[in-house]
Design an enzyme around this catalytic site. Structure first.
Site, short mmCIF file in Angstrom:
data_model
loop_
_atom_site.label_atom_id
_atom_site.label_comp_id
_atom_site.label_asym_id
_atom_site.label_seq_id
_atom_site.Cartn_x
_atom_site.Cartn_y
_atom_site.Cartn_z
N TYR A 52 52.41 59.50 32.56
CA TYR A 52 53.11 58.22 32.34
C TYR A 52 54.34 58.15 33.23
O TYR A 52 55.10 59.12 33.30
CB TYR A 52 53.55 58.09 30.87
CG TYR A 52 52.86 56.92 30.22
CD1 TYR A 52 53.14 55.62 30.63
CD2 TYR A 52 51.90 57.11 29.23
CE1 TYR A 52 52.48 54.55 30.06
CE2 TYR A 52 51.24 56.04 28.67
CZ TYR A 52 51.54 54.75 29.10
OH TYR A 52 50.88 53.69 28.55
N GLU A 54 56.44 54.93 33.70
CA GLU A 54 57.02 53.58 33.68
C GLU A 54 58.35 53.58 34.42
O GLU A 54 59.16 54.50 34.25
CB GLU A 54 57.25 53.13 32.24
CG GLU A 54 55.97 52.75 31.55
CD GLU A 54 56.18 52.47 30.07
OE1 GLU A 54 57.26 52.76 29.55
OE2 GLU A 54 55.23 51.99 29.45
N ASP A 198 49.09 34.86 50.27
CA ASP A 198 48.17 35.77 49.56
C ASP A 198 47.11 36.18 50.58
O ASP A 198 46.21 35.41 50.91
CB ASP A 198 47.55 35.03 48.37
CG ASP A 198 46.54 35.91 47.62
OD1 ASP A 198 46.12 36.94 48.17
OD2 ASP A 198 46.18 35.54 46.49
N THR A 224 45.37 42.58 48.22
CA THR A 224 44.58 43.57 47.48
C THR A 224 44.22 44.68 48.44
O THR A 224 44.10 44.47 49.65
CB THR A 224 43.28 42.97 46.89
OG1 THR A 224 42.52 42.40 47.93
CG2 THR A 224 43.56 41.93 45.82
N LYS A 227 39.58 45.12 49.50
CA LYS A 227 38.67 44.24 50.24
C LYS A 227 38.60 44.73 51.69
O LYS A 227 38.12 45.83 51.91
CB LYS A 227 39.14 42.79 50.11
CG LYS A 227 39.16 42.29 48.66
CD LYS A 227 39.42 40.81 48.59
CE LYS A 227 39.32 40.25 47.19
NZ LYS A 227 40.48 40.45 46.34
N ARG A 233 40.70 49.81 44.14
CA ARG A 233 41.01 48.51 43.56
C ARG A 233 42.51 48.46 43.25
O ARG A 233 43.03 49.38 42.62
CB ARG A 233 40.23 48.28 42.26
CG ARG A 233 38.75 48.40 42.39
CD ARG A 233 38.04 47.71 41.26
NE ARG A 233 38.02 46.28 41.50
CZ ARG A 233 37.22 45.68 42.38
NH1 ARG A 233 36.36 46.38 43.09
NH2 ARG A 233 37.28 44.39 42.56
N1 PLP Z 1 43.86 36.42 45.75
C1 PLP Z 1 42.77 36.09 46.45
C2 PLP Z 1 42.91 35.15 47.62
C3 PLP Z 1 41.53 36.61 46.11
O1 PLP Z 1 40.43 36.26 46.80
C4 PLP Z 1 41.43 37.49 45.02
C5 PLP Z 1 40.15 38.09 44.60
O2 PLP Z 1 39.11 37.87 45.10
C6 PLP Z 1 42.60 37.80 44.30
C7 PLP Z 1 43.80 37.24 44.69
C8 PLP Z 1 42.56 38.64 43.06
O3 PLP Z 1 42.30 39.95 43.23
P1 PLP Z 1 41.88 40.84 41.97
O4 PLP Z 1 40.44 40.62 41.75
O5 PLP Z 1 42.24 42.23 42.41
O6 PLP Z 1 42.72 40.39 40.80
#
Ligand code: PLP
Length: 414
Positions: A52, A54, A198, A224, A227, A233
């Protein structure tokens, strides 16, 4: 390790074996998926998951974190270097949680978010009715131009002026073209809004210099790691140093998660190291070459591509001229061992359950070592499946042909 799993819990072990076989025998063409390397997978099943921690390095709520502190600092340093960012938070458990933390850091309930429409390629975590963001914040959206099916920045400027959002989000789940983050930054500045980029989908391309980076001009960037970046993940937040305190607080304790997943931090650290290698640049370039070859071969077989093609790792096919919808197509393709997802297309007359399109991409196939000539072969099968969706016998034959073909390209993590 797997021997002990097999002895203790043969059911779970069997599921893992089956999934491993499925991933090996089929063509994984969902653009948000990839195969993590053996080195990335290794830390995920270690004692790091026992601790843990935090809080943040040097300011934890629990003792015994000196080693964990060092690991998190290493992970942060690597991702900051990879994306030339002043600040990074590597704790978000997913892209959605990274996005939520940004909203908590920058917005108050009732503030307005301007983001891309779901049917034009946006993501549900960008403020949609089905997501909590739709209940806490006001929403406004921009789409793509009807003619070009690409972002129309003059139109987005007008919408921003009319809507006066507090936060503008640039980024998508199903947009096959380059996003002009500088233009988004100008628009955001002109209406005094924060800009969040994003880059969940394109993070690997950005890290490799194959897509312009939003880091210098956006207030905050989320991504993320699983991908195109080919890690475990998870999510990451990047920003300028001046937002460090408010973003850290929003992730923990203000946000939607507790103790960090240290085993995932370690896998993220490996991923960031791998993404800095020159081979990763070659990989990212090949993703795009493969996706453009896929587009060319599909166009030749009279498939209509949204926006006419692709600049990145994915493409969207409008199936209306083929007389089938995305749901039927993706089901038939799965029977033949080609894994894609049904997807809405811009101005879709269909519904999310029965949309007019499918979305496919090349990050996973490229990781397996496939090149342009393999794309040609895949489009041959793809087309045959969609011309024979009722012919179960032929679909099974194709599945067997694909299985044989796929065996020539081993999975890296196995
Ligand atoms: N933002 C975008 C543009 C995405 O395409 C995705 C997932 O496909 C996410 C955020 C969310 O990612 P997660 O599935 O890890 O929550």
């Amino acid at each position: 390790m797997f021997q002990s799993l097999k002895e203790t819990d043969s059911q779970t072990y069997n599921f893992i074996q089956q999934e491993q076989r499925r991933q090996r025998e089929e063509l994984q063409m969902i653009p948000s998926e990839n195969y993590a390397s053996r080195a990335v997978l290794a830390p995920l099943s270690t004692v790091l998951c026992n601790k843990y921690s935090e809080g943040y390095p040097g300011r934890r709520y629990y003792r015994g974190n000196k080693i964990i502190d060092g690991l998190e600092e290493l992970t942060i340093d690597r991702v900051k270097k990879l994306f030339s960012s002043e600040y990074a938070n590597v704790q978000p458990l997913s892209g959605t949680q990274a996005n939520i933390a940004v909203y908590l850091a920058f917005l108050k309930p009732g503030d307005k978010i301007l983001s891309m429409e779901l049917s034009a390629g946006g993501h549900f975590s960008h403020g949609y009715a089905i997501n909590f963001t739709g209940q806490f914040y006001q929403l406004a959206s921009y789409g793509v131009n009807r003619g070009t099916e690409q972002l129309d920045y003059d139109e987005i400027q007008k919408i921003a002026e009319r809507e006066q959002p507090k936060l503008i989000i640039a980024g998508a789940s199903a947009y096959p073209r380059i996003i002009d983050f500088s233009r988004f930054a100008q628009i955001a500045r002109s209406v005094k809004a924060f800009l969040m980029a994003d880059i969940a989908h394109i993070a690997g391309l950005v890290a490799a210099g194959e897509h312009p980076s939003p880091v210098p001009m956006a207030d905050v960037v989320t991504l993320t790691t699983h991908k195109t970046l080919r890690g475990p993940r998870g999510g990451v937040i990047l920003a300028s140093r001046k937002y460090a305190r408010q973003l850290d607080k929003a992730v923990f304790p203000g946000g939607v998660q507790g103790g960090p997943h240290n085993h995932v931090h370690a896998a993220k650290a490996v991923c960031f190291k791998e993404a800095a290698f020159s081979q990763f640049k070659d990989y990212a370039r090949q993703i795009i070459k493969n996706s453009q070859q896929l587009a060319a071969d599909l166009l030749e077989k009279n498939y209509r591509l949204v926006s006419g093609g692709t600049d990145n790792h994915l493409l969207l096919i409008d199936l209306r001229n083929k007389g089938i919808d995305g749901c039927e197509a993706s089901l038939a393709l799965e029977k033949a061992g080609i894994i894609v997802n049904k997807n809405m297309i811009p101005f879709d007359p269909g519904t999310p359950k029965r949309p007019s399109g499918i979305r496919l991409g090349t990050p996973a196939l490229t990781t397996r070592g496939m090149k342009e000539k393999d794309m040609e072969q895949i489009v041959g099968w793809f087309n045959e499946v969609l011309e024979n969706i009722q012919n179960e016998k032929r679909l099974t034959q194709i599945k067997n042909e694909i299985k044989k073909y796929a065996e020539k390209f081993p999975l890296p993590g196995v």
